[in-house]
Design an enzyme around this catalytic site. Structure first.
Site, PDB file in Angstrom:
ATOM      1  CB  THR A   1      -0.914   0.062   1.389  1.00 24.03           C
ATOM      2  OG1 THR A   1      -2.354   0.990   1.241  1.00 24.03           O
ATOM      3  CG2 THR A   1      -0.289  -0.070   2.998  1.00 24.03           C
TER       4      THR A   1
ATOM      5  CG  HIS B 255      -4.106   7.857   6.639  1.00 25.77           C
ATOM      6  ND1 HIS B 255      -4.016   8.533   7.572  1.00 25.77           N
ATOM      7  CD2 HIS B 255      -3.975   8.933   5.874  1.00 25.77           C
ATOM      8  CE1 HIS B 255      -4.314   9.969   7.703  1.00 25.77           C
ATOM      9  NE2 HIS B 255      -3.932  10.013   6.344  1.00 25.77           N
ATOM     10  CE  LYS B 256      -6.305   1.471   1.780  1.00 25.02           C
ATOM     11  NZ  LYS B 256      -6.305   0.329   0.361  1.00 25.02           N
TER      12      LYS B 256
ATOM     13  CG  ASP C 171      -8.852  -1.647  -4.586  1.00 23.11           C
ATOM     14  OD1 ASP C 171      -7.722  -1.081  -4.703  1.00 23.11           O
ATOM     15  OD2 ASP C 171      -9.989  -1.438  -4.805  1.00 23.11           O
TER      16      ASP C 171
ATOM     17  CG  PHE D 229      -7.464   7.345   5.779  1.00 18.86           C
ATOM     18  CD1 PHE D 229      -7.726   6.366   6.639  1.00 18.86           C
ATOM     19  CD2 PHE D 229      -8.220   6.938   3.962  1.00 18.86           C
ATOM     20  CE1 PHE D 229      -8.295   4.786   6.541  1.00 18.86           C
ATOM     21  CE2 PHE D 229      -8.284   5.198   4.251  1.00 18.86           C
ATOM     22  CZ  PHE D 229      -8.174   4.751   5.295  1.00 18.86           C
ATOM     23  N   GLY D 230     -10.116   9.957   4.562  1.00 19.58           N
ATOM     24  CA  GLY D 230     -10.712   9.267   3.005  1.00 19.58           C
ATOM     25  C   GLY D 230     -11.807   9.656   3.776  1.00 19.58           C
ATOM     26  CE1 TYR D 231     -16.096   9.028  -0.334  1.00 18.80           C
ATOM     27  CE2 TYR D 231     -14.471   8.057  -0.363  1.00 18.80           C
ATOM     28  CZ  TYR D 231     -14.776   8.494  -1.123  1.00 18.80           C
ATOM     29  OH  TYR D 231     -15.146   9.083  -2.145  1.00 18.80           O
TER      30      TYR D 231
ATOM     31  CG  HIS E  45     -13.694  -0.687   5.983  1.00 20.23           C
ATOM     32  ND1 HIS E  45     -13.525  -0.317   6.459  1.00 20.23           N
ATOM     33  CD2 HIS E  45     -13.188  -1.097   4.852  1.00 20.23           C
ATOM     34  CE1 HIS E  45     -13.129   0.923   6.315  1.00 20.23           C
ATOM     35  NE2 HIS E  45     -12.831   0.700   5.079  1.00 20.23           N
TER      36      HIS E  45
HETATM   37  P1  ITT Z   1      -3.252   1.267  -1.693  1.00 21.58           P
HETATM   38  O1  ITT Z   1      -4.461   0.895  -3.192  1.00 21.58           O
HETATM   39  O2  ITT Z   1      -2.498   2.166  -1.759  1.00 21.58           O
HETATM   40  O3  ITT Z   1      -4.143   1.166  -0.937  1.00 21.58           O
HETATM   41  P2  ITT Z   1      -5.693   3.778  -1.410  1.00 21.58           P
HETATM   42  O4  ITT Z   1      -5.773   5.316  -0.524  1.00 21.58           O
HETATM   43  O5  ITT Z   1      -5.202   4.096  -3.123  1.00 21.58           O
HETATM   44  O6  ITT Z   1      -3.989   3.148  -1.167  1.00 21.58           O
HETATM   45  P3  ITT Z   1      -7.837   2.210  -2.761  1.00 21.58           P
HETATM   46  O7  ITT Z   1      -7.015   2.333  -3.863  1.00 21.58           O
HETATM   47  O8  ITT Z   1      -8.330   1.141  -2.087  1.00 21.58           O
HETATM   48  O9  ITT Z   1      -6.452   2.663  -1.471  1.00 21.58           O
HETATM   49  O10 ITT Z   1      -8.825   3.769  -2.125  1.00 21.58           O
HETATM   50  C1  ITT Z   1      -9.505   3.332  -1.131  1.00 21.58           C
HETATM   51  C2  ITT Z   1     -10.367   4.874  -1.064  1.00 21.58           C
HETATM   52  O11 ITT Z   1     -11.559   4.439  -0.408  1.00 21.58           O
HETATM   53  C3  ITT Z   1      -9.572   5.388   0.217  1.00 21.58           C
HETATM   54  O12 ITT Z   1      -8.259   6.515  -0.664  1.00 21.58           O
HETATM   55  C4  ITT Z   1     -10.245   6.856   1.187  1.00 21.58           C
HETATM   56  O13 ITT Z   1     -11.252   7.404  -0.389  1.00 21.58           O
HETATM   57  C5  ITT Z   1     -11.764   5.479   0.568  1.00 21.58           C
HETATM   58  N1  ITT Z   1     -11.418   4.323   1.643  1.00 21.58           N
HETATM   59  C6  ITT Z   1     -10.800   2.787   2.179  1.00 21.58           C
HETATM   60  N2  ITT Z   1     -10.934   3.023   3.162  1.00 21.58           N
HETATM   61  C7  ITT Z   1     -11.398   3.872   4.360  1.00 21.58           C
HETATM   62  C8  ITT Z   1     -11.607   4.510   5.425  1.00 21.58           C
HETATM   63  O14 ITT Z   1     -11.286   3.409   6.313  1.00 21.58           O
HETATM   64  N3  ITT Z   1     -11.696   5.080   6.117  1.00 21.58           N
HETATM   65  C9  ITT Z   1     -11.427   5.660   4.750  1.00 21.58           C
HETATM   66  N4  ITT Z   1     -12.071   5.811   3.662  1.00 21.58           N
HETATM   67  C10 ITT Z   1     -11.928   4.603   3.159  1.00 21.58           C
END
Ligand code: ITT
Length: 193
Positions: free
Chosen positions: A7, A11-12, A68, A148-150, A176
């Site tokens: 990744t 954050h992940k 993903d 992070f994200g949403y 999740h």
């Molecule tokens: P990698 O592919 O490098 O792992 P990425 O951020 O591009 O990183 P994804 O392609 O899986 O990862 O996209 C996941 C998106 O979904 C992420 O950027 C967030 O917008 C959202 N997301 C996934 N998990 C989340 C979480 O736990 N909290 C908030 N948003 C999340």
């Protein structure tokens, strides 16, 4: 055991490191010298998670796992889903993504959504998939600073605060990703060499 986590999302990486027991040590992409964006051209989370682990095995030779994930909103036909990271058109702009989502949801009574994570594992020449879901509601405005994200617009079922208000400690028990990681660790504890 040591395992590469494919990744580029720090954050992940932090979340999963906090979830794993001491018996599994995560190696980051930075530590193996990988800084490029891995192509994510599949139309499903399963497909993209597999693309990520195959890329690392092919280019760097390591067994690894990848996540993903995304947000699926019922009233929006389960979008943004696999396109969550680039929903607004600007890759990885969380503010723009949330603004677009709140705009699309304006006036909608059904606020049901769910986060879904698919983890692919490539180990000893075999591929495995593990998934996790957390159901919840989409807020009408952003709340909270963590995560992070949403996270600021998602309230998990049985709670009144968003993931961004609840913070990592609670999120990492019910998310999740926590559910998918639990399946991954159960598998590794019985199947690793
Ligand atoms: P990698 O592919 O490098 O792992 P990425 O951020 O591009 O990183 P994804 O392609 O899986 O990862 O996209 C996941 C998106 O979904 C992420 O950027 C967030 O917008 C959202 N997301 C996934 N998990 C989340 C979480 O736990 N909290 C908030 N948003 C999340």
């Amino acid at each position: 055991m040591k395992l590469v986590f494919a990744t580029n999302n720090t954050h992940k990486l932090e979340e999963v490191r906090a979830m794993l027991s001491d018996s599994i040590e995560i190696v980051s992409l930075k530590e193996i010298g990988c800084s490029e964006d891995i192509p994510e051209t599949a139309e499903t989370m399963e497909g993209n998670a597999l693309l990520k682990v195959r890329y690392i095995k092919e280019h760097y030779g390591y067994d690894c796992f990848a996540d993903d994930s995304g947000l699926e909103v019922e009233v929006l036909n389960n979008t943004p889903g696999v396109y969550s990271a680039r929903y607004s058109g600007i890759p990885h702009d969380a503010e723009a993504n949330m603004n677009k989502l709140l705009q699309e949801m304006e006036g909608k009574a059904n606020r049901k959504g769910r986060f879904r994570s698919v983890i692919a594992l490539l180990l000893n020449g075999e591929e495995y998939l593990f998934d996790g879901i957390v159901n919840g509601q989409i807020t009408k405005e952003k709340r909270g600073e963590n995560g992070f994200g949403y996270d600021p617009v998602f309230i998990p079922d049985d709670y009144t605060q968003t993931f961004a208000e609840l913070g990592d400690h609670i999120k990492n028990q019910i998310s999740h990703r926590a559910r998918a990681v639990a399946k991954l660790t159960a598998f590794l504890s019985t199947n690793s060499i």
